[in-house]
Design a protein around this motif. Structure first.
Motif, PDB file in Angstrom:
ATOM      1  N   HIS A 107       0.822  -1.218   0.000  1.00  0.00           N
ATOM      2  CA  HIS A 107       0.000   0.000   0.000  1.00  0.00           C
ATOM      3  C   HIS A 107       0.853   1.264   0.000  1.00  0.00           C
ATOM      4  O   HIS A 107       0.407   2.314   0.471  1.00  0.00           O
ATOM      5  N   LEU A 108       2.089   1.163  -0.525  1.00  0.00           N
ATOM      6  CA  LEU A 108       2.937   2.341  -0.703  1.00  0.00           C
ATOM      7  C   LEU A 108       3.338   2.370  -2.188  1.00  0.00           C
ATOM      8  O   LEU A 108       4.468   2.030  -2.551  1.00  0.00           O
ATOM      9  N   PRO A 109       2.427   2.787  -3.056  1.00  0.00           N
ATOM     10  CA  PRO A 109       2.693   2.691  -4.508  1.00  0.00           C
ATOM     11  C   PRO A 109       3.796   3.602  -5.003  1.00  0.00           C
ATOM     12  O   PRO A 109       4.329   3.377  -6.086  1.00  0.00           O
ATOM     13  N   GLY A 110       4.149   4.627  -4.221  1.00  0.00           N
ATOM     14  CA  GLY A 110       5.181   5.561  -4.674  1.00  0.00           C
ATOM     15  C   GLY A 110       6.510   5.403  -3.983  1.00  0.00           C
ATOM     16  O   GLY A 110       7.408   6.229  -4.185  1.00  0.00           O
ATOM     17  N   LEU A 111       6.680   4.351  -3.173  1.00  0.00           N
ATOM     18  CA  LEU A 111       7.914   4.188  -2.402  1.00  0.00           C
ATOM     19  C   LEU A 111       9.084   3.905  -3.332  1.00  0.00           C
ATOM     20  O   LEU A 111       9.086   2.921  -4.074  1.00  0.00           O
ATOM     21  N   ARG A 112      10.105   4.761  -3.253  1.00  0.00           N
ATOM     22  CA  ARG A 112      11.282   4.610  -4.103  1.00  0.00           C
ATOM     23  C   ARG A 112      12.540   4.292  -3.304  1.00  0.00           C
ATOM     24  O   ARG A 112      13.409   3.577  -3.800  1.00  0.00           O
ATOM     25  N   GLN A 113      12.644   4.804  -2.100  1.00  0.00           N
ATOM     26  CA  GLN A 113      13.869   4.615  -1.301  1.00  0.00           C
ATOM     27  C   GLN A 113      13.497   4.101   0.081  1.00  0.00           C
ATOM     28  O   GLN A 113      12.620   4.649   0.750  1.00  0.00           O
ATOM     29  N   LEU A 114      14.195   3.013   0.513  1.00  0.00           N
ATOM     30  CA  LEU A 114      13.942   2.390   1.807  1.00  0.00           C
ATOM     31  C   LEU A 114      15.268   2.150   2.506  1.00  0.00           C
ATOM     32  O   LEU A 114      16.174   1.531   1.945  1.00  0.00           O
ATOM     33  N   ASP A 115      15.373   2.631   3.741  1.00  0.00           N
ATOM     34  CA  ASP A 115      16.596   2.483   4.526  1.00  0.00           C
ATOM     35  C   ASP A 115      16.279   1.702   5.797  1.00  0.00           C
ATOM     36  O   ASP A 115      15.522   2.171   6.651  1.00  0.00           O
TER      37      ASP A 115
END
Length: 422
Positions: free
Chosen positions: A140-148
């Motif tokens: 449900h995070l369709p725009g997530l590009r960067q994950l740390d």
């Protein structure tokens, strides 16, 4: 004026009086209509206000322990000891910082909201004591590009953490950058559940091709001893791979053939001793790659000859003039590009002091063995007599067993022995 109309002073004064009277009347009319219009506007505004107070507030506020900037579309919940993701995140958030908290577990649908957080593009969860990330945690995070997820004691990273509960039917993850630097090992080794960190990460990266759009992967400072053979098999779009500050000894079982878009490969500060021909050929076949190999303990012996030749010819390695030998001692600090084939031999790598110790140990063991054999030789007669005594004792014992067996097997001898007893 001749041929026109002329106005006298009395006429001009009359016109000015009429204009003043008109202005006074206009002001009186406007002042009388103002209270009625104000009251009507007040009454009309009171209805939507009452309706708005009866409905829940629209998502757009700021969670109480956080700091929000709608202009920058940023929410910071840093060092707030949060145990779960805030439920009332504003819909405009694009950059979310949840660092320095006590999250422990990230369940499935941890960021599911209505309406969804469609603008969220950068999510930082570093240093939040995360021990478990479950399947579908980032759905449900369709725009997530960067994950740390750096600086967390991850003991359980679900293979479907980035792809949902069922990777075969789930949509591919929108992630472009995944940062997993300095994953702290758990205090209890049993929490690894008989799995290595390398295997856990590999399972999450290759599950259902969910991360085939990934372009940057950082796995620095994780004490990696090896890289699973298919770690990067499902990441054809990868452009930047950071493996610096690990404990990698070899890249023999690692394949880079499918990474045709790879632009940078960081291998600094590992334990690499030599790159073999297969790895050299794969790196040379990548059209855009730049490789960084600084601060590795290169062993400059006969196995290094092919790598030295490759380094002199290739432009792939950045800063190759800084690469120096670490072993053997006589080659220490020599620049790899300045070596010749005559410099590279396979002499024993043991230092002279350690070689002397092994020689001394061999001499001591030989003396102990010689003394033992001498003692056996001097007591050969006594040992021979002792062996004969043991043989005779065993023979007498076996004869007694044989006699009893014959008596028990023959019924006549059994009756005879019973009558003799009577």
């Amino acid at each position: 004026m001749p041929g026109g109309c002329s106005w006298g002073p009395a006429a001009v004064d009359g016109r000015l009086r009429l204009a003043r009277l008109a202005l006074v009347l206009l002001g009186w009319v406007s002042s009388s209509s103002l209270p009625s219009s104000a009251s009507s506007s007040t009454s009309s505004a009171s209805f939507p206000a009452s309706v708005a107070s009866a409905q829940p507030p629209l998502p757009g506020g700021c969670p109480q322990p956080c700091e929000c900037s709608e202009a920058a579309r940023t929410v910071k919940c840093v060092n707030r000891n949060l145990t779960e993701v805030p439920a009332d995140l504003p819909h405009y958030v694009r950059n979310l910082f949840l660092t320095g908290n006590q999250l422990a577990v990230l369940p499935a649908g941890a960021f599911a909201r209505r309406p969804p957080l469609a603008e969220l593009a950068a999510l930082n969860l570093s240093g939040s004591r995360l021990e478990e990330v479950r399947a579908g945690a980032f759905e449900h995070l369709p725009g997530l590009r960067q994950l740390d997820l750096s600086h967390n004691p991850l003991a359980e990273l679900s293979p479907f953490a980035f792809s949902g509960g069922n990777a075969s039917v789930a949509a591919p993850s929108p992630l472009v950058e995944l940062i997993l630097n300095h994953i702290v090992p758990p205090a209890d080794p049993a929490e690894w559940q008989n799995r290595s960190f390398e295997g856990m990460v590999a399972a999450a990266l290759r599950a259902g091709q969910a991360l085939r759009g990934l372009r940057r992967l950082e796995l620095a400072s994780n004490h990696l001893l090896y890289l699973p053979r298919d770690l990067l098999a499902q990441l054809p779009g990868l452009r930047h791979l950071d493996l610096r500050n690990n404990s990698l000894v070899s890249l023999t079982y690692m394949s880079f053939l499918n990474l045709t878009h790879l632009e940078s490969l960081h291998l600094e500060d590992n334990a690499l001793k030599v790159l073999h021909n297969g790895t050299l050929a794969e790196l040379q076949s990548l059209p855009h790659v730049r490789v960084f190999l600084d601060n590795n303990p290169w062993v400059c012996d006969c196995h290094m000859a092919d790598m030295v030749t490759w380094l002199k010819e290739t432009e792939v390695v950045q800063g190759k003039a800084r690469l120096t030998c670490a072993f053997p001692e006589k080659m220490r600090s020599r620049v790899l590009l300045e070596l010749h084939s005559s410099d590279l031999d396979c002499d024993p790598l043991l230092p002279p002091s350690l070689q002397t110790s092994y020689v001394f140990l061999g001499i001591v063991l030989a003396l102990i063995g010689a003394i033992f054999l001498l003692v056996l030789y001097l007591n050969r007669k006594g040992i021979k007599k002792w062996m004969h005594n043991i043989r005779d004792a065993c023979r007498d014992h076996m004869e007694g067993y044989h006699y009893r067996y014959e008596i028990n097997a023959d019924p006549r001898l059994t009756n005879l022995s019973s009558n003799s007893d009577v």
